[in-house]
Scaffold this active site. Structure first.
Site, PDB file in Angstrom:
ATOM      1  CG  ASP A  83      -1.774   1.193   1.350  1.00  0.00           C
ATOM      2  OD1 ASP A  83      -2.385   1.566   0.339  1.00  0.00           O
ATOM      3  OD2 ASP A  83      -1.841   1.779   2.440  1.00  0.00           O
ATOM      4  CG  ASP A 130      -4.295  -1.360   3.392  1.00  0.00           C
ATOM      5  OD1 ASP A 130      -4.718  -1.237   2.230  1.00  0.00           O
ATOM      6  OD2 ASP A 130      -3.580  -0.525   3.953  1.00  0.00           O
TER       7      ASP A 130
END
Length: 674
Positions: free
Chosen positions: A377, A572
Site C-alpha cells: 500500500d 487493507d
C-alpha cells in the site's frame, strides 16, 4: 522431551511436548520444565525471574546426571585402575544399577507413560531397550554411559528450548508491576493491573510505562526499543499516544491511561507471540510425521539385525548381533531432528522480535523465505500518511511574506492541507489581522490579511477569478495550493504525503534479492506513478477502491506467485488476509489490520520487510543444515554399527553429539545481526 508445569487452575501437574517428540498435549507456556521435573523459574506474571533461583533450578536439573557420573567413575576406577576383589559378581552389577537409576528411571517412566497413551515407539523406549540390552550382555559401563549422555543431552535440549522461548517473551513482556498514580497532589504506587482508564500516571526519567495512554505533558522523549527494535529516542508531543513498554528518557511526565492493562498493545503483541509457536512450519510438521514412521521402522530393523543373521551366518553369536542391534537403536534416536528444528524456528521468531518484527507462526517464516512478490500500500506503508509542504514558489513577493499571508488565512480552515501550511509557517502568521474570510466550496478560501485580499485554493479558484498563472503547474501530479494577492498570481505551495526515509532503501534491498515490487493505492494515478518512479517500484496502480486491491492480488495469485502484502489501514485488512503472507505496519496501523496480519512490523519501517525475508531465509537455511547434519552422521554410523564397526560410544556421538551440534547451530540465529 516431556516437560511438566503446574496447571493454573488447580496446581495439577500436566505434560507438554515442546519438541513434539510425542503427540502428548502441547503447551507453549514458557514456564515449562525438563523431564527431570525441575521447573523453569518464572514469576507468575511472566516478568524477569530471580537469576539466583534460576541457577539453582538449572543445577537441580543436572543433579541426577552428576550422581550417575560420580558412581560410574568410581566403578570404572575399580574395573580398570584399582581392582578390588569384592567388586565383582552381584556387587558389581548392583553398583552399575545404582549408577544407572538416577538417569535411567525417569526415561523408563516416560516410556511407560507414553505406552499407556498408545505411543509405543518413542525415543524413551528406544533408549530403555538399548541400555537394558547392554546390561543383558554384560556391557554395564556402556549401558550406564549411553543413558547418562542421553540424560545430559536432554537437559541441554530443555534449557535451549526454554532459553529460546524465554528470549521471545523477555523481548516483549516488559511491563512493570507497578506505576505511580496521581490522586490530586499525591503520588501513590499502585499495581499496574488495578489502574483504570482515565487515571493519571506520573513517569519519572528511566521508568517504563505500564499502560497505553495519552501524553499530557508538552513533550517527552522515549526509548521504544521493546516495541520497535529501534533504540534511538522517539520524541512525543502533547496528546500523542504512548505505549506500555516505552522508557521515559528525560523529564518527569504525566500520562492519562487510555487502555486497560490487559488490552494494551504490548499485551496483544505478547499474546500473539505466545500463540505463534503453535503454528508449525511445513518442515516441522513433516519431521513430526516422519518421526512417527521412522521410529517403529528402526525398531523392527534392529530386531532384524539381531535375529535374521542366524539364518545366514555361521557361528552365529546372539550377544554379538544383539550388541549391534542395540547400537543401531541408540544411533536411530531422532533427537537431533525433533528438537533442533522447532528450536530453529523459535530462534527465528526470537530474532525477528528483537528486530521489531512479530511473526505469528513459524509457518510464516517459511512463507517469507520463499516470497516472490511484495505488494505494498502507499499511504502509511511507503509514505508517512501526513501532508507536508514540499515546495514553495513565490512570484513577485518574498517567500516569507507568501507563507505568512497564506498561513494566516488557513487558520480559518480545518482542511488537512491548510494545517500543513500552518505547520510550515512555524507561527509567522500570528502577528497578522485576518478579516472577511469566505470559504468557496470545492475551490478554497478568500479573505483579507493585513488589508490584502488573498485567494488560496486549487487552480479552479484562480480560474474562477480570471487570474493568469504559470501553466506549468497544471502538469504537477501532487496537491497544489495556488495563491493570488490583490487579484495577482503570487505563487503556489506544493503539498504531498512525505515519503518515509527508508522507503527507497527498502525497494532497493528487495530488488537485490530478486523480489518484484508492486504498489497499490486509492490515491490518483498521477501521484502514485510519481512516487513509484522516485522509489523505482516495478509496477504501481492508483485510483483503487478496496475491492480493486483484492482483484489485483487475486490476479497475481492466479500466476502462481508467492505474494506478501504490506498495509496499515482498515481498508487493507481484506487484502492482508488474502495474500500468502500479510504484513501490517504495527506502529500506526489499524487494529483490524494488525489482527488480520501474519507478520507485524512494529516501527513502520519499510526496510523491515527485507529484514523479515532475510530472517525467514536464514531460519530455513539453518533448519535444513540441521536436517542434513543429522541424516548424514546417523546414516554413516548406522551402517558402521550394523557391520560391527561402531561401538556404543560412536552411537552416543551420533545421537547426543549431533543433537547438541544441531542445537548450537539453531540458537546462533538469535545472535545474528540483520
Amino acid at each position: 522431551m516431556i516437560h511438566k508445569h503446574k496447571d493454573e487452575a488447580g496446581g495439577k501437574q500436566s505434560c507438554c511436548a515442546l519438541d513434539e517428540k510425542t503427540d502428548t498435549k502441547t503447551d507453549d507456556d514458557v514456564g515449562c520444565c525438563s523431564s527431570h521435573g525441575e521447573p523453569e523459574n518464572h514469576s507468575d506474571d511472566g516478568h524477569d525471574h530471580d537469576h539466583s533461583n534460576y541457577s539453582q533450578s538449572v543445577f537441580g536439573m543436572f543433579v541426577p546426571s552428576i550422581i550417575s557420573l560420580v558412581v560410574l567413575l568410581i566403578a570404572l576406577l575399580f574395573d580398570n585402575f584399582f581392582p578390588q576383589s569384592w567388586f565383582s559378581g552381584w556387587v558389581r552389577i548392583a553398583w552399575y544399577i545404582i549408577a544407572y537409576l538416577p538417569v535411567g528411571f525417569p526415561v523408563f517412566k516416560e516410556a511407560l507413560e507414553a505406552i499407556k497413551k498408545r505411543e509405543i515407539f518413542t525415543e524413551f523406549l528406544l533408549m530403555t531397550i538399548a541400555t537394558l540390552g547392554a546390561f543383558y550382555i554384560g556391557e554395564y559401563p556402556e549401558g550406564v554411559a549411553v543413558m547418562l549422555f542421553y540424560a545430559v543431552g536432554e537437559v541441554f535440549q530443555t534449557l535451549a528450548v526454554q532459553r529460546a522461548k524465554s528470549n521471545i517473551k523477555f523481548l516483549l513482556d516488559q511491563r512493570p508491576d507497578t506505576a505511580t498514580v496521581m490522586e490530586g497532589e499525591n503520588a501513590i504506587s499502585k499495581k499496574a493491573s488495578e489502574i483504570t482508564i482515565g487515571e493519571i500516571i506520573q513517569l519519572k526519567p528511566g521508568e517504563k510505562l505500564a499502560l497505553d495512554g495519552k501524553l499530557l505533558s508538552d513533550t517527552a522523549s522515549f526509548n521504544t526499543a521493546v516495541l520497535t527494535g529501534e533504540s534511538k529516542p522517539d520524541t512525543k508531543q502533547k496528546d500523542a499516544t504512548v505505549l506500555a513498554g516505552m522508557i521515559n528518557l528525560n523529564t518527569v511526565v504525566l500520562v492519562e491511561v487510555t487502555t486497560a492493562y490487559t488490552d494494551s498493545k504490548l499485551s496483544k503483541i505478547l499474546e500473539m507471540v505466545q500463540d505463534a509457536t503453535a503454528k508449525k512450519a511445513p518442515t516441522e510438521l513433516f519431521i513430526r510425521k516422519f518421526a512417527k514412521i521412522y521410529t517403529p521402522v528402526v525398531v523392527f530393523l534392529a530386531i532384524g539385525i539381531c535375529l535374521l543373521p542366524m539364518l545366514f551366518v555361521e557361528n552365529y553369536d546372539f550377544n554379538d548381533w544383539l550388541y549391534r542391534a542395540l547400537i543401531f537403536l541408540v544411533i536411530s534416536c531422532p533427537c537431533a531432528l525433533v528438537i533442533s528444528i522447532p528450536l530453529g524456528y523459535f530462534g527465528g521468531i526470537g530474532a525477528a522480535s528483537k528486530n521489531g518484527i512479530l511473526f505469528k507462526g513459524s509457518n510464516f517464516l517459511d512463507l517469507m523465505a520463499s516470497v516472490q512478490v511484495i505488494v505494498m500500500d502507499k499511504t502509511g506503508t511507503l509514505t508517512k500518511g501526513v501532508f507536508k509542504v514540499q515546495k514553495v514558489v513565490a512570484v513577485g513577493i518574498l517567500e516569507a511574506d507568501l507563507v505568512k499571508y497564506t498561513a494566516a488565512l488557513e487558520t480559518k480552515s480545518t482542511h488537512p492541507v491548510g494545517t500543513a501550511i500552518i505547520e510550515y509557517a512555524k507561527g509567522s502568521e500570528k502577528n497578522t489581522t485576518v478579516t472577511d474570510v469566505e470559504e468557496i466550496a470545492g475551490h478554497g478560501l478568500k479573505g483579507k490579511v493585513d488589508g490584502n485580499e488573498i485567494l488560496a485554493g486549487n487552480i479552479k479558484l484562480i480560474k474562477k477569478f480570471n487570474i493568469s498563472y504559470d501553466p506549468e503547474i497544471d502538469n504537477t501530479p501532487f496537491t497544489i495550493i495556488v495563491i493570488a494577492i490583490n487579484q495577482k498570481y503570487a505563487g503556489y505551495f506544493l503539498i504531498a504525503d512525505e515519503i518515509k526515509e527508508d522507503a527507497k532503501e527498502a525497494v532497493q534491498s528487495l530488488h537485490k534479492i530478486n523480489i518484484k515490487t508492486i504498489m497499490l493505492s486509492g490515491d490518483k494515478q498521477a501521484v502514485v506513478s510519481a512516487i513509484a518512479k522516485e522509489l523505482n517500484i516495478d509496477q504501481a496502480f492508483g485510483d483503487l477502491l478496496p475491492e480493486n486491491k483484492i482483484q489485483k492480488v487475486e490476479e497475481l495469485k492466479k500466476q502462481n506467485l508467492r505474494i506478501a502484502f504490506v498495509g496499515d489501514g482498515v481498508n487493507d485488512a481484506p487484502v492482508v488476509a488474502l495474500a500468502d503472507a500479510g504484513i501490517a505496519m504495527g506502529g500506526l496501523g489499524s487494529d483490524a489490520t494488525i489482527e488480520t496480519a501474519d507478520i507485524v512490523i512494529q516501527n513502520d519501517q519499510p526496510t523491515k520487510i527485507f529484514t523479515a525475508i532475510n530472517i525467514g531465509r536464514k531460519t530455513k537455511q539453518i533448519v535444513w543444515q540441521n536436517i542434513g547434519l543429522a541424516f548424514t552422521v546417523k546414516a554413516i554410523v548406522l551402517v558402521l554399527g550394523a557391520g560391527g564397526l561402531a561401538t556404543m560410544w560412536e552411537a552416543v556421538f551420533a545421537d547426543v553429539g549431533v543433537a547438541l551440534l544441531a542445537i548450537l547451530n539453531a540458537v546462533r540465529i538469535q545472535r545474528m545481526k540483520f
